[in-house]
Enzyme design. Structure first.
Site, PDB file in Angstrom:
ATOM      1  CD  GLN A   1       0.336   8.276   7.325  1.00 53.25           C
ATOM      2  OE1 GLN A   1      -0.232   9.094   8.057  1.00 53.25           O
ATOM      3  NE2 GLN A   1      -0.235   7.148   6.956  1.00 53.25           N
TER       4      GLN A   1
ATOM      5  NE  ARG B   1      -2.864  -1.988   8.181  1.00 49.78           N
ATOM      6  CZ  ARG B   1      -2.604  -2.405   6.932  1.00 49.78           C
ATOM      7  NH1 ARG B   1      -2.763  -3.658   6.607  1.00 49.78           N
ATOM      8  NH2 ARG B   1      -2.157  -1.558   6.026  1.00 49.78           N
TER       9      ARG B   1
ATOM     10  CE  LYS C   1      -0.366   4.000  12.938  1.00 49.79           C
ATOM     11  NZ  LYS C   1       0.457   4.712  11.954  1.00 49.79           N
TER      12      LYS C   1
ATOM     13  CG  ASP D   1       0.261  -0.086   9.432  1.00 47.93           C
ATOM     14  OD1 ASP D   1      -0.149   0.750  10.264  1.00 47.93           O
ATOM     15  OD2 ASP D   1       0.703   0.238   8.315  1.00 47.93           O
TER      16      ASP D   1
ATOM     17  CE  LYS E   1      -3.213   0.711   3.386  1.00 49.39           C
ATOM     18  NZ  LYS E   1      -3.446   2.042   3.989  1.00 49.39           N
ATOM     19  CB  SER E   2       3.841   2.277   1.956  1.00 50.09           C
ATOM     20  OG  SER E   2       3.278   2.192   3.232  1.00 50.09           O
TER      21      SER E   2
END
Ligand code: S3P
Length: 452
Positions: A176, A403, A354, A327, A28-29
């Site tokens: 981020q 998640r 999160k 995560d 995803k990143s």
């Protein structure tokens, strides 16, 4: 999504041995960054293995709204970028849905443009703190024209005529925030420096270098990283092959460990050292995880993970490891629920901001299913029951958090009684294939009858 009628519950039950070779979707990143940097670079970028999850597709839409052309061509995504410094003012609000990464990195990207950009998102994203990104952007000259209390979405951002380069020490371990400042630096004259006292995932630095940015990283004797970016240079389109997401691999991986007799191989998983904290921790717990076929692909290490069911024992996970597995704590807590003894996870303060307050959501979900655990301000202690006897039978609130949803569906595969989650829809943000992939391995996961 806050409307109850749109929720789709799901249920998982005790399963017999899981098996097979599976492929998890792209990281995803890296997928977010591939669309962003490709959308900004001059010329063509081709991306294969892109995660086609909702979060990433919204980043693609945002880049299109700012002038990039993005289209699918068979298995590849082809992007014609604007050229660095040439983004256009979006005419409508950019809707990032559930995505913290998409919204925060884009705030950095546009924060040094002399234009107005509106950011909106879903109920989860609208609760998340944005000051961590807006504060350094303000130092560079950006104005926040509108925001909800505490710098939360919806936000209207206006960049300065001429941005000022800054040196910014990131106050919390956050890739981020680091990335947002570096991306703001791309449209800023001179050198923007980010000081990162604690290393976090380094995809932005690596990928920007690949696109031709003038960026250098120096690490001092204390381990602090100095990342210097010379702004207003040329970025050139690249070929990118996105490896499998270790944060998604974590779910079939833990499932295979806790369901007796399982033997599963997860192919082509990213092994960047800033992302492998979960594997290290599970191996310390006694997990049988073999890294096969280690190779380099597109500038990143990848491997196939062969995972066999294992007897796990509790360990202490040090706070320093948190950025390398941030995560993965929900699913680690699930593994810990079946381990002998106590697993103590420390340094978890970032879990509170999160997609949900993950520390509270995990503790509540475990307790609802009979798992003995203690939630502290920044730690979680889980005392496991190796056979899963007496566990399960609870309903878990997912709080719009993918998640949490996936972790608790994994829990139910080895508990005595089934586990229900209140909503599976958010899984599509990061792992649209989750249900099919898991059931294909033999996992007893289903949508209860009567739910459409
Ligand atoms: C991400 C950084 C992490 C992580 C998120 C993705 C990224 O967030 O939790 O899922 O792609 O940079 P923080 O930077 O807030 O720790």
């Amino acid at each position: 999504m806050t409307d109850n009628t749109l929720r789709r519950p799901a249920l998982s039950r005790k399963s017999s041995a899981l098996s097979g070779k599976v492929h998890v979707p792209g990281d995803k990143s890296i997928s977010h960054r591939a669309l962003m940097f490709g959308g900004l670079a001059a010329g063509e970028t081709r991306v294969t293995g892109l995660l086609e999850g909702e979060d990433v597709l919204r980043t693609g839409e945002a880049m299109k709204a700012m002038g990039a052309a993005i289209a699918r061509d068979g298995p590849a995504w082809v992007i014609q970028g604007t050229g660095n410094g040439c983004l256009l003012e979006p005419q409508a609000p950019l809707d990032f849905g559930n995505a913290g990464t998409g919204s925060r990195l884009t705030m950095g990207l546009v924060g040094t443009y002399d234009m107005t950009t509106r950011f909106i998102g879903d109920a989860s994203l609208s609760k998340r703190p944005m000051a961590r990104v807006l504060d350094p952007l303000r130092q560079m000259g950006a104005q926040v024209l509108e925001a909800r209390e505490g710098d939360r979405l919806p936000i209207i951002l206006r960049g300065p005529k001429h941005a000022a380069p800054i040196t910014y020490r990131v106050p919390m371990p956050s890739a981020q925030v680091k990335s947002a400042v570096l991306l703001a630096g791309l449209n800023t004259p001179g050198v923007t420096t980010v000081v990162e006292p604690v290393m976090t995932r380094d995809h932005t630095e690596k990928m920007l270098a690949g696109f031709g940015a003038a960026i250098e990283v120096e690490t001092d004797s204390q381990g602090a990283r100095y990342i210097r970016l010379e702004g207003q240079g040329t970025l050139t389109g690249q070929e990118i092959a996105v490896p499998g997401d270790p944060s998604s691999a974590a779910f079939p991986l833990v499932a295979a460990l806790i369901v007796p007799g399982s033997d599963v191989t997860i192919e082509n998983v990213l092994m960047n050292p800033s992302r492998t904290g979960l594997i290290l921790t599970l191996q310390q717990m006694g997990a049988d995880i073999a890294l096969e076929n280690r190779r380099s692909a597109g500038g990143e290490e990848v491997a196939d993970l062969r995972v066999r069911a294992s007897e796990l024992k509790g360990v202490t996970v040090p706070a320093e490891r948190a950025p390398f597995m941030i995560d993965e704590y929900p699913v680690l807590a699930v593994a810990a629920s079946f381990a002998e003894g106590e697993t103590l996870m420390q340094g978890l303060e970032e879990l509170r901001v999160k997609e949900s307050d993950r520390l509270a959501a995990v503790a509540a979900g475990l307790k609802a299913n009979g798992v003995d655990c203690t939630e502290g301000e920044d730690f979680l202690a889980v005392r496991g029951r190796p056979e899963g006897k007496g566990l399960g039978g609870g309903e878990v609130e997912t709080h719009l958090d993918h998640r949490i949803a996936m972790a608790f569906l994994v829990l139910g595969l080895a508990t005595e009684k089934p586990v229900t989650i209140d909503d599976q829809t958010m899984i599509a943000t990061s792992f649209p294939e989750f249900m099919d992939l898991m059931t294909g391995m033999g996992a007893g996961i289903e949508t209860p009858k009567g739910v459409t």
